[in-house]
Design an enzyme around this catalytic site. Sequence first.
Site, PDB file in Angstrom:
ATOM      1  N   HIS A  78       6.504   6.362  11.898  1.00  9.49           N
ATOM      2  CA  HIS A  78       5.414   7.131  12.513  1.00  9.49           C
ATOM      3  C   HIS A  78       5.536   7.215  14.037  1.00  9.49           C
ATOM      4  O   HIS A  78       4.872   8.049  14.659  1.00  9.49           O
ATOM      5  CB  HIS A  78       4.049   6.560  12.093  1.00  9.49           C
ATOM      6  CG  HIS A  78       3.659   5.280  12.761  1.00  9.49           C
ATOM      7  ND1 HIS A  78       3.787   4.045  12.152  1.00  9.49           N
ATOM      8  CD2 HIS A  78       3.126   5.022  13.988  1.00  9.49           C
ATOM      9  CE1 HIS A  78       3.341   3.106  12.962  1.00  9.49           C
ATOM     10  NE2 HIS A  78       2.948   3.665  14.088  1.00  9.49           N
ATOM     11  N   ASP A 108       7.815   3.325   6.215  1.00  7.04           N
ATOM     12  CA  ASP A 108       7.462   3.528   7.622  1.00  7.04           C
ATOM     13  C   ASP A 108       8.493   2.904   8.554  1.00  7.04           C
ATOM     14  O   ASP A 108       8.149   2.230   9.529  1.00  7.04           O
ATOM     15  CB  ASP A 108       6.068   2.979   7.933  1.00  7.04           C
ATOM     16  CG  ASP A 108       5.548   3.463   9.293  1.00  7.04           C
ATOM     17  OD1 ASP A 108       6.017   4.520   9.756  1.00  7.04           O
ATOM     18  OD2 ASP A 108       4.692   2.783   9.885  1.00  7.04           O
ATOM     19  N   SER A 181       3.555  -0.598  17.829  1.00  9.30           N
ATOM     20  CA  SER A 181       4.226  -0.202  16.594  1.00  9.30           C
ATOM     21  C   SER A 181       5.731  -0.107  16.798  1.00  9.30           C
ATOM     22  O   SER A 181       6.206   0.515  17.743  1.00  9.30           O
ATOM     23  CB  SER A 181       3.700   1.160  16.123  1.00  9.30           C
ATOM     24  OG  SER A 181       2.367   1.079  15.700  1.00  9.30           O
TER      25      SER A 181
END
Length: 426
Positions: A78, A108, A181
Site C-alpha cells: 500500500h 500487502d 508502514s
Amino acid sequence: MAVGGQALPSLAPMLKNVTPAVVNIASKTRVRERNPFFDDPVFQQFFGLPPEQERTEQSLGSGVIIDARKGYVLTNNHVIAGADRIRVTLQDGRSFDARVLGADPGSDLAVLQIPAQSLHALPVADSSKLQVGDFVVAVGDPFGLGQTVTSGIVSALGRSGVGDGYQEFIQTDASINPGNSGGALVNLAGQMVGINTMILSPSGGNVGIGFAIPSDLALNVMRQLIAYGSVRRGTLGAQVQRLDGPLRRALKLPADDAGVVVTRVAADSSAARAGLRVGDVLQAVNGQTVDSDVALGTLEGLLPVGQPVRLRVLRAGRALQLSVTLQGPSIADTEGGMLDPRLAGASFSDIPPSQREQGRYGVAVTRVLPGSAAARAGLRVGDVVIGVDRAGVTGLRGLDRLLRRQPRAQVLTLLRGGRGYYLELH
C-alpha cells in the site's frame, strides 16, 4: 551513559546497526479526474475547460534493505500501489529512483530495487521463535518527520481478522504511525522480526495496537516476488471448520488437541487426490498448527505450488500423515484483487477458445461477491472486459499487464448484454 558510576542500559549500540538499513519511500501518483465544470455550458463557453484534469498525489512510507549487494528493499504494497514514480532515500541522504520487482496485495508486501552501492542490509530473525512479552523496536519515518524509533513488546501473535488478505500478524504496542508502514520491527539483537504494516485505532492515532507482518512470511513472499513478479498461490481444495466444544465432544477429541475438521473436499482437488476425507481433523500443514479456516487460508496462500506438502490428520482417532501437491487455481478462478485492489471480490476467466474462433475476445467476469470492492465499482457477473482506458484486452495476461503498467487506470471498457459500457474505477 553512566549515572553514579553505573552504566545504564541503552538501545543506541544496537540501533547504530539497524537504522542505516531502514529507508524513506516517497511515491508520486498522477490522478486524472473529470472536470466538474466541463458539462456546464456557461463555464465551457467562456473558459473552454478540458473534460479531465490531472493532479499529483504524494505519499510517504518506509522500507527495509534486505540485500545490500542487489539493492533489494522490502516494503508494504500500500506504500507504493499505483505510484508513477518511487523515490528511496537512505539514512546517509542519498536518494534513488526505485524499480518495482513485484507487489502482492494479498500479503500487502512489495519488493523494490535501487541502483545503489555501499548499502547496509538488515539481518533477519526467525519470527516463529517470537514470544508474547519479547521486547521489540519499530523503526520508520512517521509523518515524514525523519527516521524515528519507538519501543514496546510483542502483545500477541498470529492475529487475524483485522484487515484484508493473508494475515498472521505480530501485534505490538510499539508506536506505529502514518509513514511507519513498511519499516522494520526488530528484536533486541538488531534483527528484523517483522514489517510494520497497520494500526487499529478509532481515532486514526496510535493507541498501542499495531501490527507487523512476520519476517518468515515476508521472506517467503519476497522470494516469489523476485522470482516471478507475483505470488503463485495454490489451494488444497478443502473447506474446514474450527473445533468448538460440542464438535470436539461429538468427534471424541481431547480438549487440548489442535486442528480443524474437514467439512468438504472438492472433486479432483489436491486434497481429494491426497486422500483427505470429510470428517478428518486436519492438525498441521508442513508442521505448522492449523486451528482455524483463516490459518489454513494463510498457509495455502504462502505454500509453494507444485511442491509436496505434508498434512498431519486425525481420522477416527488414528494419526495419519498425508502428502499433497498444491495445485494452482484454474484460469477461471483468477481473483480480481490479484490484478488490482479495486477489483477484489470478482473472479475472471479468459474467453474459451471456441468463442475466440468466433471473433469474441476479452476477459469474462464469472463471480462478484456482494459488498466487495468489485461490486461497489459496478462490475456484474457476465460482463466482459475488452479494454483498459484506450488499450484493448484480449485475455487475462493482457489485463494484468495493462493494470500493472497503468495502475491508476480509471476506465474499463466492457461488453454488457451485447452492448458497450464504460466503468470508471476509483
